[in-house]
Design an enzyme around this catalytic site. Sequence first.
Site, mmCIF file in Angstrom:
data_model
loop_
_atom_site.group_PDB
_atom_site.id
_atom_site.type_symbol
_atom_site.label_atom_id
_atom_site.label_comp_id
_atom_site.label_asym_id
_atom_site.label_seq_id
_atom_site.Cartn_x
_atom_site.Cartn_y
_atom_site.Cartn_z
ATOM 1 N N GLN A 195 7.911 2.731 -11.486
ATOM 2 C CA GLN A 195 8.129 3.999 -11.047
ATOM 3 C C GLN A 195 9.438 4.152 -10.023
ATOM 4 O O GLN A 195 9.383 3.383 -9.109
ATOM 5 C CB GLN A 195 6.806 4.819 -10.222
ATOM 6 C CG GLN A 195 6.865 5.815 -9.742
ATOM 7 C CD GLN A 195 5.655 6.415 -8.990
ATOM 8 O OE1 GLN A 195 4.837 5.682 -8.935
ATOM 9 N NE2 GLN A 195 5.929 7.817 -8.710
ATOM 10 N N GLU B 215 -1.520 10.315 -9.317
ATOM 11 C CA GLU B 215 -1.520 9.385 -8.439
ATOM 12 C C GLU B 215 -2.471 9.320 -7.281
ATOM 13 O O GLU B 215 -2.790 8.466 -6.713
ATOM 14 C CB GLU B 215 0.163 9.072 -8.007
ATOM 15 C CG GLU B 215 0.374 7.802 -7.144
ATOM 16 C CD GLU B 215 1.898 7.558 -6.643
ATOM 17 O OE1 GLU B 215 2.302 6.534 -6.196
ATOM 18 O OE2 GLU B 215 2.556 8.661 -7.084
#
Length: 401
Positions: free
Chosen positions: A128, A246
């Site tokens: 990410q 997340e």
Amino acid sequence: MDMTPTADDLAFESEVRAFLAEKFTPDLREGAARQAGVFAEGELARTWHRILHEKGWIAPTWPREHGGPGWTPMQRYIYERECGLAGTPSLPAMGIALCGPVIMAFGSEAQKAFFLPKMLSGEHYWCQGFSEPGSGSDLASLRTRAVRDGDHYVVNGSKIWTTHAHEANWIFLLVRTRAEGPKQAGISFLLAPLDLPGITVTPILSMSGEHEVNQVFLDNVRVPAEYLVGEENQGWEIAKYLLTFERGGGSSAGRLNAQLARLKQVAKEQPGEDGAPLWDDPRFRERVMRLETEVMAIDWTERRQIASLAAGAVTNGATASILKLSVSEMLQKLAQLTSEALGSDALADQRHALGLHANEAPIGGAYALTPTARYLNTRAATIFGGSSEIQRGIIAKSLGL
């Protein structure tokens, strides 16, 4: 709100337990016990990924049409709770849990057909690219630029704290594609293979000794425009969607309860300086009981969220922030008390020393393998994924404060 498991739920729970009893073998248990980072490393992660993929359980939240098991919210909760209680390896989440849902929601049909099967199989290992030097919690201030040049974007900048970039072969990036106007309005969501010319990955060792994170430099990297997800300058909307996964997209109660049980066992068995275990101290028992109450509250909050999802509600950003805040702080509290219960036996990281003497038991027992590394690693839990201050701000805003 009915939280009672159905007969089908109980049957599924039995299926999960039987699967873990067969497939989560002693060698995998030993490998998982030695992990001190957020996610399992290397071959352990790849092995467990293959086992789950063969079973069809690698993507618990994915719908059946994209290769997931098509589970109900309660089935996902049961699965994650049982895996947490068993101590299975925590697999890297950047592909399956984060980028995958984004591609399903915002990607083109061609992107779905190309990327999703490779995420499931493990052929694509994702990292990410959000945070930058100077742009962490204030993510909208990011400066990595992507300029359109024909059929490509030319990307320049850097990303930092990039988990498992040294293991990954793909990265999803937030990049600035427009400089004028509100800073949130000029961000795009871009995918890139990590073997493109101009990408350099440099390691960052955490204070726990783990190599989990890295800095990624992008120097005139030409990324095909077909790897833009959604519309240009839609990246902030996409990022907010991703962050709900997340910050609150799963269940942590199982793993927290497993760590709580480990803490109690250590406190009861480990002799202190006076020869008596710390569990004999009523003040320490009171601290543990307070944590047990907090873990119970997290568990019921997750159960309420599961019930709401089962009733057709959408993921609530404030609830996700409450859970992210509570879980990250609980991880720190559990790590601290476990280290206290182990006393001086917690000071050394014995994983590497015992690699030379594989037949020797760790001093202080199996629990003494990683406590300090875990303690140090959890210091970052209240920073990554949005700091505690950011979460409190989101919660306050939802309350109209």
